[in-house]
Design an enzyme around this catalytic site. Structure first.
Site, PDB file in Angstrom:
ATOM      1  N   ASP A 435      -6.382   4.676 -11.421  1.00 45.87           N
ATOM      2  CA  ASP A 435      -5.806   4.888 -10.099  1.00 45.87           C
ATOM      3  C   ASP A 435      -4.913   6.138 -10.119  1.00 45.87           C
ATOM      4  O   ASP A 435      -4.499   6.627 -11.175  1.00 45.87           O
ATOM      5  CB  ASP A 435      -4.986   3.664  -9.705  1.00 45.87           C
ATOM      6  CG  ASP A 435      -4.868   3.503  -8.198  1.00 45.87           C
ATOM      7  OD1 ASP A 435      -5.303   4.409  -7.459  1.00 45.87           O
ATOM      8  OD2 ASP A 435      -4.350   2.457  -7.756  1.00 45.87           O
ATOM      9  N   GLU A 438      -3.157  11.974  -7.963  1.00 43.01           N
ATOM     10  CA  GLU A 438      -3.057  12.976  -6.901  1.00 43.01           C
ATOM     11  C   GLU A 438      -1.623  13.449  -6.683  1.00 43.01           C
ATOM     12  O   GLU A 438      -1.411  14.581  -6.235  1.00 43.01           O
ATOM     13  CB  GLU A 438      -3.566  12.416  -5.561  1.00 43.01           C
ATOM     14  CG  GLU A 438      -4.885  11.691  -5.614  1.00 43.01           C
ATOM     15  CD  GLU A 438      -4.711  10.196  -5.796  1.00 43.01           C
ATOM     16  OE1 GLU A 438      -5.718   9.480  -5.744  1.00 43.01           O
ATOM     17  OE2 GLU A 438      -3.555   9.747  -5.989  1.00 43.01           O
ATOM     18  N   ASP A 501      -7.785   3.949  -0.165  1.00 40.89           N
ATOM     19  CA  ASP A 501      -7.124   2.943   0.662  1.00 40.89           C
ATOM     20  C   ASP A 501      -7.575   3.032   2.120  1.00 40.89           C
ATOM     21  O   ASP A 501      -7.106   3.870   2.888  1.00 40.89           O
ATOM     22  CB  ASP A 501      -5.612   3.115   0.577  1.00 40.89           C
ATOM     23  CG  ASP A 501      -5.085   2.843  -0.820  1.00 40.89           C
ATOM     24  OD1 ASP A 501      -5.866   2.350  -1.655  1.00 40.89           O
ATOM     25  OD2 ASP A 501      -3.905   3.125  -1.086  1.00 40.89           O
TER      26      ASP A 501
END
Length: 752
Positions: A435, A438, A501
């Site tokens: 995950d 970024e 998401d």
């Protein structure tokens, strides 16, 4: 990024140095061409004084690919680019005469005309693909007080807004009438990028925003060519949005490098592109099965996990992978790579018990180390965390309190991180959800001296490479798989990626599909998403429609934020829908697994925008609510609870998967109404489709009990290859209207 104020004027504070005249063309060896362009016409000797010069170098790293480097001042540090893993030496043929010069590589030629006005043209198969004409190439000096749209951009809340640079280099390429642009990473807006401003800058913005987790400075057009900007930093695109006749890309600094590649068709371009930057690794057959997750903030322990797994089995819902999200570790300790002893007191025993249920196990990780984690002090002392210019460890409180960032430019830090993962793999974990990656700051210094601006996007590549490498070392090539959120060019080599998401609505389901199709146009062969949406709890209708969509792709995962995604939590029909589409997918594994192997060999994605399969059909150019699963299956997800759906059938004979009805289409829209256990699923004319004998698992012997279906329109020599997970394969070919097999297989043929 926009530099002009309408057609005639520049924005205040912008001073351009345009390439206006080709003054000289020189050979640089046998395979490179150098062009020297001035910002005005040189009519006498004195005109060369006090004047800038742009150097344009052309070369070829592969047949059908030509590189272009534009430099103003070349003495600085060259911008960090991508790994061109497929590049070859001594490509291209240079010819120089009184008219200018050409570089030819395979079918592609770059032609530079001597004199003024400046013109660089790219030609292939007897036609001009695109040109760079008057004012198309420039170095632009920018004052600090200049007003430019979109600056600062990036995730300002996360501290990643970019300051305005003092100079930029831009290239504009002509867009022909009807020319459409695709790609630029996983973007959730319209599939066709014309009219958009796109910033290549990774950010954690969700699927309902202009930001993207996976930014890729590569695009192709419906004219049969593509372009990769070889700069890992911020690349700003104006796609027919500033100069509406042109596509513009710009980068900060003194130089710009890009590659034009010719493929003839969109799929041909993707083959060239992925040959240059790398193709997806093979993924294991077990990873194609259903992934069930704890979800994010829900309460769970081993009893909860066992209950979910056993209930899925009792309802005949095959699960292949169980995923533990963040809270397998203790709160505030992410990441310390230790099971929370309060919730999982016996992780070794639990992993063993899950394996006894024939499950693989995935756990969540990220590249951040919270200050409370014992690993923070360990990594900080060893110099393994990214530092500020003053030598202190960079930290902030977003996501995890006082967290630092692992510096993957430091080989020792990478090995240290990998050893933590290696311990988990040897304990019984099978794969990782990688995950984040970024939220990468700019006010830092890296161990190897890399530019923070360039490392912002490239960080995710180093992160995922580190994880994927240790998986291959421990599990073996072909059995390694990650579930990654962030990426850039080259990320396709490290599958699988998921969409990020989303919200639990039909609108978000549609934008998720757009993101997947855009990513497929950017060279990524495998892709997944959170079935049912991540934020919020979907109503039963949304969940059931999303299940059908999510199980007709390469990788399928039930995952949410604050609520579980087990189907009986919605209604009993959701259980039936899950069973129907899980079993359908598992029966299609001989087809899907071969598509995955083909993706690794050719770079063509498994899930394909319609334009990849039907490049000559103008009716498919804007379609982003349906897709091809490989070359044979058309899928149109239903985005309404009522089941009403409109989709486009290209010309040909199509067979309804569910009913066997044959539809002769001349290229037209079709309206249907579907219950929750079906959706428009059509088999293409001439398909030879292998159907497996089992619906309980994805990793079975596809050659045992195989059924080969022959669909209307199949001509002689049409065929299909089936490869089992152990590597054995068989080829099935149509001869005189009958399917014949070559290879070791227990199979039968039947008409559709």
């Amino acid at each position: 990024m926009k530099f002009t104020d309408g057609f005639w004027q520049l924005r205040p504070g912008v001073e351009p140095i345009y390439a206006r005249e080709v003054h000289d063309v020189w050979p640089d060896g046998d395979h490179r061409l150098q062009v020297f362009a001035t910002n005005g016409v040189i009519s006498k000797r004195g005109d060369i004084l006090n004047r800038p010069l742009l150097t344009i170098t052309l070369w070829s790293p592969l047949p059908d690919v030509i590189g272009v480097r534009i430099e103003h001042h070349s003495g600085g540090t060259r911008p960090l680019g991508f790994d061109l893993v497929g590049a070859q030496l001594d490509q291209g043929v240079v010819v120089i005469d009184e008219t200018g010069g050409t570089l030819t590589s395979g079918r592609l030629t770059a032609r530079v005309r001597a004199g003024a006005p400046f013109e660089l043209a790219f030609e292939a198969d007897g036609r001009v693909l695109t040109t760079a004409g008057e004012k198309s190439i420039a170095h632009l000096r920018v004052r600090p007080d200049a007003q430019l749209d979109g600056v600062p951009v990036g995730n300002a809340r996360g501290g990643t807004g970019r300051a305005l640079a003092s100079g930029y280099v831009h290239q504009q390429l002509a867009l022909g009438v009807g020319e459409l642009v695709y790609g630029l990473g996983e973007r959730f807006g319209p599939l066709v990028k014309n009219g958009q401003t796109v910033d290549i800058w990774n950010a954690d913005g969700g699927t309902s925003s202009e930001q993207a987790y996976k930014n890729v400075p590569f695009h192709f057009t419906n004219r049969g060519y593509g372009v990769l900007v070889n700069d890992a930093g911020h690349v700003s695109y104006e796609v027919g949005s500033e100069a509406v006749e042109r596509l513009q890309f710009s980068v900060p600094g003194e130089s710009l490098e890009y590659f034009v590649m010719y493929g003839g068709t969109p799929s041909g371009v993707l083959e060239r592109y992925t040959e240059l930057v790398g193709r997806p690794a093979q993924v294991p057959a077990w990873s194609y099965g259903l992934w069930l997750s704890t979800s994010f903030t829900t309460d769970y322990d081993e009893a909860t996990v066992t209950r979910f797994v056993d209930e899925m089995a009792a309802r005949e819902l095959p699960v292949s992978v169980f995923h533990f999200d963040c809270f397998w570790m203790r709160e505030f300790n992410w990441c310390d790579f230790e099971w929370d002893p309060r919730t999982f007191p016996d992780p070794d025993g639990m992993l063993s018990r899950l394996h006894e249920k024939d499950l693989r196990v995935c756990v969540w990780i990220n590249p951040y180390i919270g200050q409370r984690s014992p690993l923070f002090a360990e990594a900080s002392t060893a110099g393994y965390l990214v530092k500020r210019p003053d030598g202190s460890v960079w930290q902030w409180d977003l996501w995890q309190a006082g967290m630092g960032l692992v510096d993957f430019t430091n080989p020792d830090a990478t090995r240290w991180f990998q050893e933590k993962l290696r311990t988990l793999l040897r304990q019984g974990v099978d794969c990782f959800k990688t995950d984040f990656g970024e939220r990468i700051p700019l006010e830092v210094e890296y161990f190897d001296g890399s530019s923070p601006d360039r490392m912002h996007n490239l960080y995710t590549q180093l992160y995922n490479e580190a994880v994927f490498a240790v998986l291959e070392e421990e599990r073996g090539a072909g059995d390694a798989v990650v579930f990654a959120r962030s990426a850039t060019t080259g990320g396709q080599r490290l599958p699988v990626h998921w969409g990020g998401d989303s919200t639990s609505t039909f609108e978000s389901m549609a934008e998720t599909l757009r993101g997947g199709l855009s990513l497929a146009c950017s060279g990524f062969g495998f892709w997944s998403h959170d079935i049912g949406g991540f934020e919020g709890t979907p109503d039963p209708g949304v969940f059931k429609r999303w299940v059908a969509f999510g199980l007709l792709g390469t990788h399928s995962r039930f995952h949410g934020s604050g609520s579980y995604r087990v189907p009986w939590a919605f209604d009993e029909e959701a259980v039936e829908v899950t069973r129907t589409f899980t079993q359908l997918k598992l029966s299609l594994m001989p087809y899907l697994y071969q598509l995955g192997l083909d993706a690794s060999a050719t770079g063509l994605p498994v899930m394909r925008p319609m334009v990849l399969e039907f490049p000559d059909d103008r009716g498919v150019e804007y379609l982003d609510r349906q897709y091809m699963l490989g070359s044979s299956l058309l899928v149109a997800p239903v985005f309404t609870e009522s089941g009403e759906v409109e989709f486009y059938l290209p010309a040909g004979r199509w067979t309804n998967w569910w009913t066997g009805e044959v539809v002769d289409s001349h290229g037209a829209w079709r309206s249907e109404v579907h219950g929750f256990t079906s959706l428009p699923l059509y088999v293409r004319e001439g398909a030879v489709l292998p159907i497996g004998a089992r619906v309980d698992r994805p990793d079975y012997d596809y050659l045992d009990g195989l059924t080969v279906r022959l669909y209307p329109g199949a001509t002689d020599d049409a065929g299909v290859t089936v490869t089992a997970p152990d590597g054995r394969s068989a080829r099935f070919t149509v001869v005189d209207g009958v399917v014949r097999g070559e290879g070791e297989a227990v199979w039968r043929a039947e008409p559709a």
